[in-house]
Design a protein around this motif. Sequence first.
Motif, PDB file in Angstrom:
ATOM      1  N   UNK A 105       0.627  -1.251   0.048  1.00  0.00           N
ATOM      2  CA  UNK A 105       0.002   0.122   0.025  1.00  0.00           C
ATOM      3  C   UNK A 105       0.914   1.397   0.126  1.00  0.00           C
ATOM      4  N   UNK A 106       0.159   2.384   0.366  1.00  0.00           N
ATOM      5  CA  UNK A 106       1.062   3.625   0.332  1.00  0.00           C
ATOM      6  C   UNK A 106       2.118   3.736   1.503  1.00  0.00           C
ATOM      7  N   UNK A 107       3.076   3.018   1.170  1.00  0.00           N
ATOM      8  CA  UNK A 107       4.322   3.092   2.285  1.00  0.00           C
ATOM      9  C   UNK A 107       5.229   4.059   1.932  1.00  0.00           C
ATOM     10  N   UNK A 108       5.590   4.158   0.777  1.00  0.00           N
ATOM     11  CA  UNK A 108       6.973   5.263   0.301  1.00  0.00           C
ATOM     12  C   UNK A 108       6.565   5.978  -0.385  1.00  0.00           C
ATOM     13  N   UNK A 109       6.827   7.216  -0.492  1.00  0.00           N
ATOM     14  CA  UNK A 109       6.627   8.474  -1.229  1.00  0.00           C
ATOM     15  C   UNK A 109       7.862   8.690  -2.071  1.00  0.00           C
ATOM     16  N   UNK A 110       7.833   9.330  -3.363  1.00  0.00           N
ATOM     17  CA  UNK A 110       8.797   9.579  -4.347  1.00  0.00           C
ATOM     18  C   UNK A 110       8.638  10.943  -4.508  1.00  0.00           C
ATOM     19  N   UNK A 111       9.675  11.879  -4.589  1.00  0.00           N
ATOM     20  CA  UNK A 111       9.761  13.319  -5.122  1.00  0.00           C
ATOM     21  C   UNK A 111      10.855  13.243  -6.201  1.00  0.00           C
ATOM     22  N   UNK A 112      11.188  14.425  -6.174  1.00  0.00           N
ATOM     23  CA  UNK A 112      12.013  14.706  -7.505  1.00  0.00           C
ATOM     24  C   UNK A 112      13.071  13.969  -7.342  1.00  0.00           C
ATOM     25  N   UNK A 113      13.849  14.096  -6.155  1.00  0.00           N
ATOM     26  CA  UNK A 113      15.504  13.396  -6.109  1.00  0.00           C
ATOM     27  C   UNK A 113      15.586  12.530  -4.851  1.00  0.00           C
ATOM     28  N   UNK A 114      14.204  11.924  -4.326  1.00  0.00           N
ATOM     29  CA  UNK A 114      14.389  11.326  -2.891  1.00  0.00           C
ATOM     30  C   UNK A 114      13.341  10.481  -2.808  1.00  0.00           C
ATOM     31  N   UNK A 115      13.474   9.339  -1.744  1.00  0.00           N
ATOM     32  CA  UNK A 115      12.222   8.578  -1.488  1.00  0.00           C
ATOM     33  C   UNK A 115      12.087   8.534  -0.012  1.00  0.00           C
ATOM     34  N   UNK A 116      10.968   8.849   0.561  1.00  0.00           N
ATOM     35  CA  UNK A 116      10.677   9.044   2.141  1.00  0.00           C
ATOM     36  C   UNK A 116       9.546   8.016   2.494  1.00  0.00           C
ATOM     37  N   UNK A 117       9.467   8.152   3.819  1.00  0.00           N
ATOM     38  CA  UNK A 117       8.236   7.150   4.358  1.00  0.00           C
ATOM     39  C   UNK A 117       6.981   8.135   4.072  1.00  0.00           C
TER      40      UNK A 117
END
Length: 980
Positions: free
Chosen positions: A819-831
């Motif tokens: 499910x929605x565990x990790x978020x990805x933005x322009x240059x990184x991955x976060x919880x």
Amino acid sequence: MVRGATRSVAIPRPRLFVPIGEATVTVLEAPGGYGKSTLCAQLADALDVPSVIVTIRRPVGLSGALSALAIGFRRAGFAGLGATVDPDDAPATTERLGDRLQHGDELILVVDEVQRLSPDAREWLAQLAERLPAQDRLVVAGRRVGVELASLLERPDAVAFDPQELCFDDDELAAVLAASSGGPVEAEEIAEVMAATRGWPAAVILASSSRGSAKQAFDRTERSGVLRNLVDGLIGAADDATQELVRRLAGVPLLSAEVATVVGGDHALDRLLDAGLPIHFRADGWGELPDSVRKLLPSDPALTFDEARAIASVYARSDELAEAVALLHRIGDHEGVSGLLATQRHDALERAGLVFLDTVIASTPDDVLARYGEVLVELVRAAEGHPRLRKAWIERAIVVVPEATPIRRALEAERALTEGRMGDLSGAIQMANAVIAAAATDEIVTRGRALFARALCTVVSDTVGSAAAVSDDLETAGALFRLAGERTWEAVTHRALGYGCHFVAGAFDLAIDHLDRALALSPVPNADRADTLTYVGEVLTHVGRLDDAAVALREADAIGRRIGDDQTIAYAAWSAAELACQRRDRAAADAAIEKAERHPEGWFERLAGIDFLAHAAEIRMILGDEVGGRETLERAEARARGTEREDGPQLARARYEATYGGAATGLVLVDALEDNPTMFRRDRWLRLLLRAVCVARLGQPDEAAVLVAQSRRAAEDIGDPDRPDRREPELLALALPTAPQAPARLTTSIVVLGRIAVERDGVDVSPAPGRPAMLVKLVALRRRVTSDEVIDLLWPDVDLVTGKARMRNVLSRIRAICGPLLDRDEGSISLAEGVDVDAERFEREAALAMTASPAERAGQARRALARYTGELLPADRFADWATTPRERLRRSYLALVDVVADAAMAEGELDEACRLLDAAITTDPLEEERYVRLARALLSQGRPRRAQRVLDQGMAVAADLGVEPGRELQELAISLRHPE
């Protein structure tokens, strides 16, 4: 260990230890002087098992025997076992103690001098033997064991030793003589001593102590004459001052350098040892003379009152209050006894044995007690769990303590508590009011106890509009107990505030705050802490903090299993069933309900059993199990019929009719619930929702919608507007079948301690092993990582474009499973927002514990430890990216263990302290101080060989590191290897 302790002779006797180690029950029956007590004292070391030695020093009945047993458990470092013993309830003690031993570690229970037990006490001991688990041993020793204990020899796992078998053989006798002389002994002398003593241990030990002066005793063949001549020879060879010292100390039960100095001045104990007296030193450092020798020593003149009081003061400072009181009582010093007891708090009096103190107080004249009325106050407080004694002491106090005095007011506060618990609520409130009105501001504990009594009685009497007054009384009582340093009472007050006041009223944040305070003030892993944890789990479940609730209930269950308490285990399982219900995990809920019913002792047959069955029925209905819910409901109603809890299953029946049965009947039942004064305000939203379901099923959708809106407002009134959607989505769907249902709010947690897992509301949704799991681990430890770091770690040999493509693929696989565990933005991955990591929660709670006040630190540390379920990511032990956080978490864990181990030592839980220190040494073998602390705890349990092995391990670690061991470690190790 006291000076000179190593001069006593204790020869290992493996020919006896081996059969005792293989037996469950051992009977040692022989007259005095056959080394029974010495043999018992050696067992813990010889078998490398903790032992509890209970010596019956005076004739006692069943209650006195149980009191002595409780003291023995506490003295040996098993305070939890001591707490299971109720001198007023022998059958319950048998059950509780048997269960506790079943769930505990290996143990030897020794009861010495059983000839002083009454027949019913010996019968009880034989019954306890039948409950002993296979890993434990019972050793009974005495001049006569009686037919009750002799019957134990019919067991196939029992052994017995008579006088002939307890006598020294040639090898043992030679070892005694060699130890005494410091060198080899001629065969002729061995034969001479054997011929004269026939291996009788008392005579052999005395002969070896002063070989020259004892030889003339060998012309006697009668054993009692031999011992008499040997004692006379020892005393006659001493100088006049030493003979006087022996006479003065002959009646003193426990010897030490400080005690002997009271009577004989400096080095008095050394003079006794030099004279050859066979003083045996216990693991705690106290010296004792064998009874067979003591009774032959001259004891005139007796101690003066001043000398006896000085010795009693030494005993009391060393937590030997029972011996102190007995010493003064034997010489008829009632004033001294009362004066000494007046300096003790109620917890010290309880440790001394309330049944024993009752016999002392019974013989104390009224005029003496009138001068020391505070003794009766503290005794009454100590007897809070012993209604018979508490009632008797209150009645005595009313006679001897003058009215309108601070002491009398303190007693009246205790009396109010007692009367309230017996059902006279109005009388108790009136009594408490009088105390509160008359007590001065410096009567801190008295005011606190009176306020506490009034609050409890008001709650039970269910006075309309009393909630605020009850809360005020408990808040003030808690503050007063805090000022007085009464930590246990303060904890109970916070528990009453949290669960009995704020939770009932729907003030959940306040409830959690107070229950957290109660836990912080309750560091001992006993039934009280487990009860509080169960309340915490229930409240946290109620507000949707399900992962936190699971941690609390896991600790409560662990305590219940460790102490072998059915009620504790069952209540934790009961709350776990509700937790599983909120997770909509039907299998887990059924398992928890069944577990609770498998542990019925002490609660199920009472009114609580009705409430449990009614609640279990509701849980099954919520989870869609109509048949199981109906059957459980019918059991609850059958149990409730004709009792004062006849309306206990009313809510469950209303739910059944509203959801599965007749909607019209459901409406009638909901109306009855609204009129029931026992229904909680916090649950009004649920009653409105049940009404909405009924009217919807009766074809009135508009009215159902209005009732749903009212239900939401009622939930908002208690600060939890999402409650209907979170807790009862099924009921909402029945009440508003055409309305869109709010999406379920799921909590997601990442577990990195002890394993790797992802859980959503307790359901495992872990990613696939390999790169998906590796990415989750990495982000969980750092919260945010750059895309470049991820690619370098997972695909070190690919170019950036290929790496990013592969990373998107892995993220897609993780989302599909987790499910929605990790978020990805322009240059990184976060919880993702709201994702919890167990290691972070552990570190937060560890930090709170280490900065807490001294009174609360151990309680909070134990709670934080419950979150540490293993080292960080053990499968990645050698990964560079996990090294720093693993070491940080390990240090936090060890700091918490040290705090809890120190508290366990202070509370008399030596076994618990040893277990914790063992675990800490396994985790960090380089910390030298823990070896010393563990060795000292083992020495207190009478296990010098195990202590020696621990110290040797510490010395070996230092040698491997090429460093010099610390001074304390070296000195303790040397003192054990070379006692002289």
